[in-house]
Design an enzyme around this catalytic site. Structure first.
Site, PDB file in Angstrom:
ATOM      1  N   TYR A 174       0.924  -1.295  -0.039  1.00 53.03           N
ATOM      2  CA  TYR A 174       0.030   0.107   0.115  1.00 53.03           C
ATOM      3  C   TYR A 174       0.661   1.298  -0.026  1.00 53.03           C
ATOM      4  O   TYR A 174       0.424   2.414  -0.752  1.00 53.03           O
ATOM      5  CB  TYR A 174      -0.883  -0.091   1.116  1.00 53.03           C
ATOM      6  CG  TYR A 174      -2.067   0.878   1.241  1.00 53.03           C
ATOM      7  CD1 TYR A 174      -2.871   1.181   0.089  1.00 53.03           C
ATOM      8  CD2 TYR A 174      -2.319   1.838   2.434  1.00 53.03           C
ATOM      9  CE1 TYR A 174      -3.855   1.836   0.040  1.00 53.03           C
ATOM     10  CE2 TYR A 174      -3.427   2.543   2.270  1.00 53.03           C
ATOM     11  CZ  TYR A 174      -4.253   2.848   1.154  1.00 53.03           C
ATOM     12  OH  TYR A 174      -5.152   3.696   1.234  1.00 53.03           O
ATOM     13  N   TRP A 215       2.305   3.724   2.196  1.00 56.86           N
ATOM     14  CA  TRP A 215       2.320   4.565   3.255  1.00 56.86           C
ATOM     15  C   TRP A 215       3.575   4.948   3.886  1.00 56.86           C
ATOM     16  O   TRP A 215       3.979   5.984   4.288  1.00 56.86           O
ATOM     17  CB  TRP A 215       1.152   4.759   3.982  1.00 56.86           C
ATOM     18  CG  TRP A 215       0.112   5.626   3.568  1.00 56.86           C
ATOM     19  CD1 TRP A 215      -1.285   5.242   3.054  1.00 56.86           C
ATOM     20  CD2 TRP A 215      -0.063   7.212   3.346  1.00 56.86           C
ATOM     21  NE1 TRP A 215      -2.048   6.233   2.655  1.00 56.86           N
ATOM     22  CE2 TRP A 215      -1.417   7.227   3.044  1.00 56.86           C
ATOM     23  CE3 TRP A 215       0.437   8.231   4.099  1.00 56.86           C
ATOM     24  CZ2 TRP A 215      -1.665   8.742   2.739  1.00 56.86           C
ATOM     25  CZ3 TRP A 215       0.274   9.441   3.442  1.00 56.86           C
ATOM     26  CH2 TRP A 215      -0.943   9.834   2.924  1.00 56.86           C
TER      27      TRP A 215
END
Length: 769
Positions: free
Chosen positions: A117, A119
């Site tokens: 993902y 982040w």
């Protein structure tokens, strides 16, 4: 402290700053001089250099490495419980490359899930998910994801009804225009610096406070529609409408229905700028036997019918702006509030005017609503993906549980592949996914899980092979994105901890072992790539916009440079002026309020026009319990820097604070500061009660991002709300996450409540010593 303090420019998700380094130690952090409201999170950056939670060398799960060394295909049954054994880098890289080769040759590239993902990755070069996918694309591809946990159902419906997701990606009306022209502002969800302190890929200036101050100075009417008064700062005078969670769509429809009932809709705008409005207006008038009026909306939302009716009368008379936070679409039927807000704005008829219409995501990230970059942003290319396999981002557990089964997305039907290998780089799904107990069971199914990360997150502890990556302060990079007005240098401040390597070097080594090293590196090292990416952005700014950025060496010395931006922007202004000459890429070329495509699909959970659909769990269905809202905390971003001082300051007794209304607390015999247990059929966790009238009755708020700490014989200890949240798609069309559709039971907890951080560290030491 010596006199030879080095000043190192840097940037991350919560801002641009200077790191002060004495020898090899960080001794301070200073905010960017041009940032009017720097985030306090930047003071936590030195925590990255603390070794306690860092992965300091490659490691492998004990039974997994035994199986690999014996030539057997391993299983995942001990994943998350077994000890780890150390490896040298050569063996770790050989094992990782070998697993990629084994799975793609024996089962095909669709069997590799590279769901990372990202982040953790604030730089645009050392962006772990992009580098992972670049490498895998050179050897046949992978199964990836589309959309994000933050915003998925919303963009999907907007791509269909507006032709793009620009309105929720930072290119709706800019807030400088709203601050000067809007007369009535209706905030659905939040408009808060708490979330606006963050921005993917970094940010130069945090501007939201300044825009809010101008709104206050102009005396604008502001209506906050939210279960939490803290979704606007205290100093912003607003009418607080404490709405029942997940019912904003009903309020929007009720407002629109009242306008239509009074004959106040902009019939001319609807006729020339929208399609399908007849079906939508008929629905508002009660074609299904239920007129969508103030009384109807009040019964669903828990708000006052008279106030709803009065606001409906006021909206068309003044320049009105609707803001819809991303949080609203993270719920069952999350497509509907985004579409219903568009329908209400179309009925009002001010779309395309300065300070009028609707915008999505203001305050959800720092750059949404700020002047936005119009030239190319620096970013490493992932290359061409050779295979088509994908899942909607929040359907990880379904992917692992249901190989071969079908799923729908944007009107098409696909199938989940059988996943043999998970390679996760730069992220922590055991923070942001829903129903984590269900995910933990499904996570045992793949043959191998590789995690590449700086930290011993809950995901890394559930890996088979762990590769230690550096944080951004241990390498060189650059920051910038399409919502930022600068490009910033991210210079290395300290040497790598332990045996950690930067993400590029790790993937370059893997690519070499897979026979694609030259194609992956293109002959460039770290600084060569950073220079190349900067010069690409510089050339684009000069060629297309006549904006002169300095050469790389000058930029690298200075630390920042400006990029061309668009300010004072009114979304769809050209379309409003001439809808035929500026057709939208929708089924009709206009704003879609009644969809022929959705009508043909016949989805019960996403009908052909904006509609009120009761969610799977909510306070209006007779459920006994409290509605759980989970949102960003003040002192960290997601699960990053969770153990640093700013994050710890938001906890009590080491646990997350659960905000609860005084009347609910009294009924449950809960006092401020009590340990509390939250539970439902999906799981249970502990938190510490904060009794406050700033949360609506029937609602509790628990921040996201605490490090999952789950003993086998009791509730999760840290206050992680995702052991409770519902893991279903928003609809067959959008398939976003539904985290905000969650009803829980709450009670004072009288049992043993050990310190979560100490419990986590004890388990970490036991398994990695």
């Amino acid at each position: 402290m010596t006199n030879a303090i080095r000043r190192v420019p840097h940037c991350s998700h919560w801002g641009t700053y200077t790191i002060l380094v004495d020898g090899g130690s960080i001794v301070g952090v200073e905010p960017y001089g041009d940032d009017p409201s720097p985030s306090p999170i930047i003071a936590s950056v030195p925590d990255w250099a603390e070794p306690e939670r860092r992965i300091l060398r490659p490691m492998a799960r004990e039974s997994w490495i035994a199986a690999k060394r014996a030539g057997r295909v391993p299983d995942g049954l001990g994943r998350g419980r077994e000890r780890f054994v150390p490896l040298d880098w050569d063996e770790a890289l050989t094992l990782a490359a070998g697993e990629i080769d084994r799975v793609r040759q024996d089962h095909g590239n669709d069997a590799i899930f590279a769901g990372s993902y990202g982040w953790t990755s604030c730089g645009r070069f050392h962006h772990a998910p992009s580098l992972l996918k670049r490498m895998l694309n050179l050897v046949g591809g992978y199964t990836g994801h589309v959309d994000t946990y933050s915003v998925a159902a919303g963009p999907v419906i907007l791509r269909h009804v507006l032709g793009s997701e620009d309105a929720c990606a930072g290119r709706a009306n800019t807030l400088d225009s709203v601050a000067e022209h809007t007369e009535t502002l209706v905030v659905f969800g939040a408009l808060t610096p708490r979330t606006a302190q963050n921005e993917a890929g970094g940010i130069g200036a945090h501007r939201l406070e300044g825009y809010l101050a101008r709104l206050v100075e102009r005396g604008m009417r502001i209506v906050l529609v939210s279960p939490s008064r803290d979704d606007l700062p205290d100093w912003v005078p607003a009418e607080w409408w404490p709405i029942r969670p997940n019912t904003d769509t009903a309020l929007m429809l009720g407002l629109a229905g009242e306008i239509v009932l009074a004959g106040g809709e902009d019939a001319e705008f609807l006729a020339r700028a929208t399609s399908g409005s007849e079906d939508y207006l008929d629905y508002l008038k009660g074609a299904d036997g239920v007129p969508k009026n103030a009384e109807w909306a009040a019964a669903i939302t828990g708000l006052d019918a008279g106030a709803i009716r009065a606001l409906a009368a006021a909206l068309p008379r003044k320049r009105s702006m609707l803001t819809v936070s991303w949080s609203l679409q993270r719920a069952h039927h999350g497509e509907q509030p985004f579409w219903a807000a568009l329908g209400l704005a179309a009925v009002i008829g001010q779309i395309g005017l300065p300070g009028g219409g609707v915008g999505y995501g203001y305050g959800s990230l720092g750059g949404v609503g700020a002047p936005f970059a119009v030239s190319r942003s620096p970013a490493i290319s992932q290359g061409r993906k050779p295979n088509a396999s994908f899942i909607p981002v929040a359907r990880i557990t379904d992917l692992l549980e249901k190989p071969g089964e079908p799923f729908d997305y944007e009107g098409q039907t696909y199938r989940y592949p059988e996943t043999r290998l998970v390679f996760w780089a730069g992220g922590n799904p055991f923070h942001h996914h829903q129903d984590l107990n269900r995910l933990a069971l499904a996570w045992q199914r793949p043959e191998t899980v590789i995690v590449q990360d700086p930290m011993w997150t809950a995901t890394a502890l559930r890996a088979d092979l762990v590769l230690p990556a550096t944080t951004s302060i241990e390498r060189n990079d650059l920051a910038g994105n399409r919502r930022s007005d600068i490009v910033a240098a991210m210079k290395q401040a300290i040497p790598p901890l332990g045996e950690a390597r930067n993400d590029y070097d790790i993937f370059a080594a893997l690519a070499g072992r897979l026979g694609v090293g030259a194609a992956f590196t293109e002959g460039r090292d770290e600084i060569g790539w950073i220079r190349h990416l900067y010069e690409e952005a510089r050339a684009d700014a000069a060629t297309r916009f006549g904006h002169e950025m300095p050469d790389f060496d000058t930029f690298w010395e200075a630390g920042t440079t400006s990029v061309p931006v668009q300010a004072d922007h009114s979304y769809l202004a050209a379309f409003r002026a001439d809808p035929e000459a500026h057709r939208l890429p929708t089924e009709s070329g206009r704003i879609v309020l009644g969809s022929q495509r959705l009508a043909a699909l016949g989805y019960e959970d996403c009908p052909a026009h904006p509609a009120w659909l009761p969610p799977a769990e909510w306070l209006g269905d007779g459920s006994q319990g409290l509605h759980l809202i989970s949102g960003q905390p003040e002192g960290r971003l997601h699960s990053q820097l969770e153990s640093a001082a700013a994050s710890r300051a938001g906890k009590r007794s080491g646990r997350e604070r659960m905000r609860i209304h005084p009347e609910d607390a009294q009924l449950l015999d809960i006092r401020d500061g009590d340990a509390v247990r939250l539970w439902n059929t999906r799981g249970a966790c502990l938190a510490t009660a904060e009794v406050t009238a700033r949360i609506a009755r029937g609602v509790v708020f628990l921040p996201t991002g605490s490090w999952l700490t789950s003993p086998e014989d009791g509730p999760e200890l840290s206050g992680n709300p995702n052991v409770l949240t519902l893991d279903i798609g928003t609809s067959r069309f959008g398939q976003g996450c539904s985290a905000h559709t969650c009803v829980v039971q709450v009670e004072a907890y009288r049992g043993n409540a050990p310190d979560p951080a100490e419990t986590y560290l004890e388990d970490l030491r036991r398994r990695t010593a």
